[in-house]
Structure formats: structure tokens, C-alpha cells
Design a protein around this motif. Structure first.
Motif, PDB file in Angstrom:
ATOM      1  N   VAL A  44      -2.508  -4.337   6.328  1.00  0.00           N
ATOM      2  CA  VAL A  44      -2.320  -3.983   4.916  1.00  0.00           C
ATOM      3  C   VAL A  44      -3.608  -4.221   4.124  1.00  0.00           C
ATOM      4  O   VAL A  44      -4.021  -3.384   3.308  1.00  0.00           O
ATOM      5  N   LEU A  45      -4.267  -5.346   4.362  1.00  0.00           N
ATOM      6  CA  LEU A  45      -5.519  -5.633   3.656  1.00  0.00           C
ATOM      7  C   LEU A  45      -6.611  -4.622   4.001  1.00  0.00           C
ATOM      8  O   LEU A  45      -7.345  -4.166   3.117  1.00  0.00           O
ATOM      9  N   LEU A  51      -8.929   2.126   1.161  1.00  0.00           N
ATOM     10  CA  LEU A  51      -8.456   3.122   0.194  1.00  0.00           C
ATOM     11  C   LEU A  51      -8.941   2.847  -1.232  1.00  0.00           C
ATOM     12  O   LEU A  51      -9.176   3.772  -2.003  1.00  0.00           O
ATOM     13  N   SER A  52      -9.071   1.571  -1.578  1.00  0.00           N
ATOM     14  CA  SER A  52      -9.482   1.228  -2.948  1.00  0.00           C
ATOM     15  C   SER A  52     -10.992   1.216  -3.141  1.00  0.00           C
ATOM     16  O   SER A  52     -11.477   1.142  -4.261  1.00  0.00           O
ATOM     17  N   GLY A  53     -11.728   1.253  -2.044  1.00  0.00           N
ATOM     18  CA  GLY A  53     -13.188   1.188  -2.138  1.00  0.00           C
ATOM     19  C   GLY A  53     -13.708  -0.224  -2.316  1.00  0.00           C
ATOM     20  O   GLY A  53     -14.872  -0.421  -2.655  1.00  0.00           O
ATOM     21  N   SER A  54     -12.870  -1.216  -2.081  1.00  0.00           N
ATOM     22  CA  SER A  54     -13.282  -2.611  -2.259  1.00  0.00           C
ATOM     23  C   SER A  54     -14.350  -3.052  -1.263  1.00  0.00           C
ATOM     24  O   SER A  54     -15.017  -4.058  -1.482  1.00  0.00           O
TER      25      SER A  54
END
Length: 138
Positions: A44-45, A51-54
């Protein structure tokens, strides 16, 4: 105010999680259960981070990495594994209050290593935690 909302959410999630853990441990050994839990969290992480670009422009100082890795090994591996063994072989209503006494260790180590003050409120708060552990053991 934001910190209190997050703290209450933490209490809600951490309060409900042992029930799911105890039910899951009914037919699983603790090591396998922890492996499944860790795999799920990692997947999940990873997906969320991608997906978030983190993970763009990822730059991590070695010292920060070592501290976070050490915290993860202590809390998410060793602490969680010991907790799962305790939960598997005892009642959730006894295990959770005792394992939740970790602030006693945190207060002592914060005083020693972070030079945080030991106020009268913190001192009496830790005494109440100790009393609670003594009462719940019965």
C-alpha cells in the motif's frame, strides 16, 4: 487542534487493530501474521508513494535513514512480533494495556537522550501508568 484529531484517530485505529489481530492470529503463527501484515503495508505504501509522486527527487540523509530504520526495526518488527506472541497467548484486554505502557520507556529515554524535561505532570502520569499495569495484571 489538528494534532488532537490525529491523536484521536490514532487511538481509534490502534484500539480497533488488536481485535483484528487477535482474530487473525487464531489460525496463524505470529511470525507469518507479521509477515502478511508487513507485506500488505509495504504494498500500500509503495503504490501510494508511486501514484502520489512522493518518491520524486528522493534525497535522504544517511543519519536520518539510520534512525528511521532503527525505529522501524524496533517498533514494526521486534515490538510487533513480541506483541503478536503476547496477543496470541493471552487476552487482548490484558495484553494491550500492558504493551501500551511504552510511554514509560519513552519518557525515560527522552529524558536521558533528548534532554527533555521531567515535569511533575509527567512524573505523576508515569506513576499512574505503572498503577494501571499493576491493576490490569490480575
Amino acid at each position: 487542534m489538528k494534532s488532537y484529531i490525529f491523536a484521536l484517530l490514532t487511538a481509534l485505529f490502534w484500539g480497533a487493530a488488536p481485535i483484528l489481530g487477535k482474530m487473525g492470529l487464531a489460525k496463524l503463527p505470529p511470525f507469518l501474521a507479521l509477515s502478511l501484515r508487513s507485506f500488505t503495508i509495504s504494498a500500500v505504501l509503495l503504490a501510494t508513494g508511486l501514484l502520489s509522486g512522493s518518491f520524486k527527487n528522493l534525497s535522504i540523509e544517511t543519519r536520518s535513514f539510520l534512525f528511521i530504520a532503527g525505529e522501524g526495526l524496533m517498533a514494526s518488527l521486534l515490538g510487533q512480533l513480541a506483541y503478536y506472541y503476547a496477543l496470541k497467548y493471552s487476552e487482548a484486554s490484558k495484553v494491550v494495556p500492558i504493551s501500551s505502557a511504552f510511554p514509560l520507556v519513552t519518557v525515560a529515554l527522552a529524558f536521558l537522550f533528548l534532554r527533555e524535561s521531567l515535569t511533575l505532570k509527567k512524573f505523576f502520569g508515569t506513576l499512574l501508568v505503572i498503577l494501571g499495569i499493576i491493576l490490569i495484571r490480575g
